[in-house]
Design a protein around this motif. Structure first.
Motif, short mmCIF file in Angstrom:
data_model
loop_
_atom_site.label_atom_id
_atom_site.label_comp_id
_atom_site.label_asym_id
_atom_site.label_seq_id
_atom_site.Cartn_x
_atom_site.Cartn_y
_atom_site.Cartn_z
N HIS A 194 0.85 -1.20 0.00
CA HIS A 194 0.00 0.00 0.00
C HIS A 194 0.88 1.24 0.00
CE1 HIS A 194 -2.91 2.79 2.36
NE2 HIS A 194 -3.16 2.87 1.07
N GLU A 224 1.82 4.90 0.55
CA GLU A 224 1.30 5.90 1.49
C GLU A 224 1.86 7.29 1.25
OE1 GLU A 224 2.18 4.03 5.25
OE2 GLU A 224 0.21 3.05 5.27
N GLU A 271 -2.23 5.94 -1.89
CA GLU A 271 -3.37 5.02 -1.84
C GLU A 271 -3.37 4.01 -2.99
OE1 GLU A 271 -5.05 4.86 0.74
OE2 GLU A 271 -5.28 6.82 1.63
N PRO A 309 -9.53 6.20 -4.73
CA PRO A 309 -8.91 5.05 -4.06
C PRO A 309 -9.94 4.12 -3.44
CG PRO A 309 -8.81 6.97 -2.64
CD PRO A 309 -9.43 7.44 -3.94
N LEU A 310 -9.50 2.90 -3.14
CA LEU A 310 -10.30 1.92 -2.43
C LEU A 310 -9.67 1.64 -1.08
CD1 LEU A 310 -11.09 -0.74 -5.18
CD2 LEU A 310 -12.77 0.69 -4.01
N HIS A 311 -10.49 1.41 -0.07
CA HIS A 311 -9.96 1.07 1.25
C HIS A 311 -9.20 -0.24 1.17
CE1 HIS A 311 -9.72 0.29 5.57
NE2 HIS A 311 -10.06 1.57 5.76
N THR A 312 -8.09 -0.34 1.90
CA THR A 312 -7.27 -1.55 1.82
C THR A 312 -8.03 -2.79 2.29
OG1 THR A 312 -6.30 -0.99 3.98
CG2 THR A 312 -5.05 -0.37 2.01
N ASN A 313 -8.97 -2.64 3.21
CA ASN A 313 -9.74 -3.81 3.66
C ASN A 313 -10.61 -4.37 2.53
OD1 ASN A 313 -8.73 -3.92 6.25
ND2 ASN A 313 -10.36 -2.68 7.13
N THR A 314 -11.14 -3.47 1.70
CA THR A 314 -11.94 -3.90 0.55
C THR A 314 -11.07 -4.67 -0.43
OG1 THR A 314 -13.38 -1.96 0.79
CG2 THR A 314 -13.41 -3.10 -1.33
N LYS A 321 -8.20 -6.12 0.26
CA LYS A 321 -7.73 -7.34 0.93
C LYS A 321 -8.75 -8.47 0.79
CE LYS A 321 -6.89 -9.12 5.60
NZ LYS A 321 -6.83 -8.76 7.04
#
Length: 330
Positions: free
Chosen positions: A31, A33, A183, A261-266, A268
């Motif tokens: 990811h 940053e 991101e 961007p997309l959230h990293t949990n999504t 993952k």
């Protein structure tokens, strides 16, 4: 008790030069940053990109450019991170050809430190050790057109202008650089072959502790590596490109492209679904580390690396396990 004790049959007890067919696949979400430049530092070249298919859906012929982090640029960062520890604990040996400490890119490795034995070496006219960390290029999840920006740079003189205060000549330090936006996400698999438990701890520790990749890494390139999967097998699994394409398909659904961007949990969750789907193509035995076990391993590494005595014990035990070290000593 270490979670690795439950999987000892997938690891080797001690270094063995003969192939044993024991593979560990480490699935990494990288990811970004901060702004990052994945190119050769100082080359003036644009970012590394490749035209590939967007996804893997049947009948999908859409081609896109993806940004690439080359395999060498990834491992070089992690390898240097590990060598910092070896240097701190005086575990880098004197080279056989000269009275110098083992160092990278000198064509004069010591041929017996942890770094040489794990990541490999080739000595001109001497021995060689093939790397047991198998890597490939990592591809961006989103197209280059979405995650790449440009920024103009210049270098001012002491008088805060672009002209030399003594000669009046204009500065030549002006231009435009491409960069990868914060991101952005890259998916990467590092495959370890025939490693021991301590070697696994050392390699994964290097990955999780590495935090800057690409050019100008002293100022940009901040990246967080997340361990989102681990599998034991008797063969290599699938490629980085297959994984990123399948994940892309899951995230875009019926849309033309996933939002950014997309959230990293999504990401993952989609990447983990893609891992399980692609596993069906593998002709071989595969055993997955569960989510709880993976978290336990990361917590174990956190404890080891936070305690200087535990870390020293682990590294010393690993360094002493190699036949070359036992024979030659320090």
């Amino acid at each position: 008790m270490s979670i690795l004790n439950n999987y000892q049959n997938h690891l080797i007890d001690q270094y063995n030069p003969y192939p044993n067919g024991r593979f560990v696949s480490i699935f990494i979400l990288r990811h970004v940053e901060s702004e990052a430049m994945f190119r050769t530092e100082g080359s003036g070249e644009p970012l590394n990109r490749e035209f590939v298919f967007a996804g893997q859906k049947a009948g999908d012929t859409e081609l896109i450019q993806r940004v690439v982090i080359s395999k060498r640029k990834q491992v070089a960062v992690e390898r240097r991170m590990g060598r910092e520890l070896l240097r701190e604990y005086q575990l880098l040996h004197t080279t056989p050809k000269a009275n110098a400490i083992c160092s990278l890119n000198t064509n004069n490795p010591c041929e017996r430190c942890i770094d040489c034995m794990v990541y490999g070496y080739a000595a001109g006219g001497g021995g060689a050790q093939r790397s047991r960390v198998i890597t490939d290029d990592a591809f961006s999840l989103h197209p280059a057109a979405t995650i790449v920006g440009t920024r103009q740079f210049n270098a001012l003189f002491d008088n805060s202008t672009m002209r030399n205060p003594e000669t009046g000549d204009p500065s030549t330090s002006i231009g435009t650089d491409e960069y990868v936006k914060p991101e952005s996400v890259f998916l990467d698999i590092e495959t370890l072959k025939d490693v021991s438990a301590d070697e696994l701890r050392y390699i994964v520790g290097n990955i999780l502790r590495s935090s800057r990749y690409g050019a100008i890494s002293s100022r940009i390139g901040k990246t967080r590596n997340q361990l989102i999967g681990m599998a034991w097998s008797n063969c290599e699994l699938f490629s980085n490109l297959e994984w990123v394409q399948h994940t892309y398909d899951l995230l875009r659904g019926d849309e033309h492209e996933p939002s950014f961007p997309l959230h990293t949990n999504t990401i993952k969750n989609a990447a983990q679904q893609a891992m399980q789907a692609l596993r069906q193509r593998v002709i071989g035995q595969v055993t997955w580390l569960s989510e709880a076990e993976r978290e336990s391993l990361v917590a174990e590494l956190g404890q080891i690396y936070a305690d200087p005595e535990q870390l020293k014990t682990m590294l010393s035990r690993l360094a002493a396990s190699y036949p070359a070290t036992q024979k030659k000593g320090k």
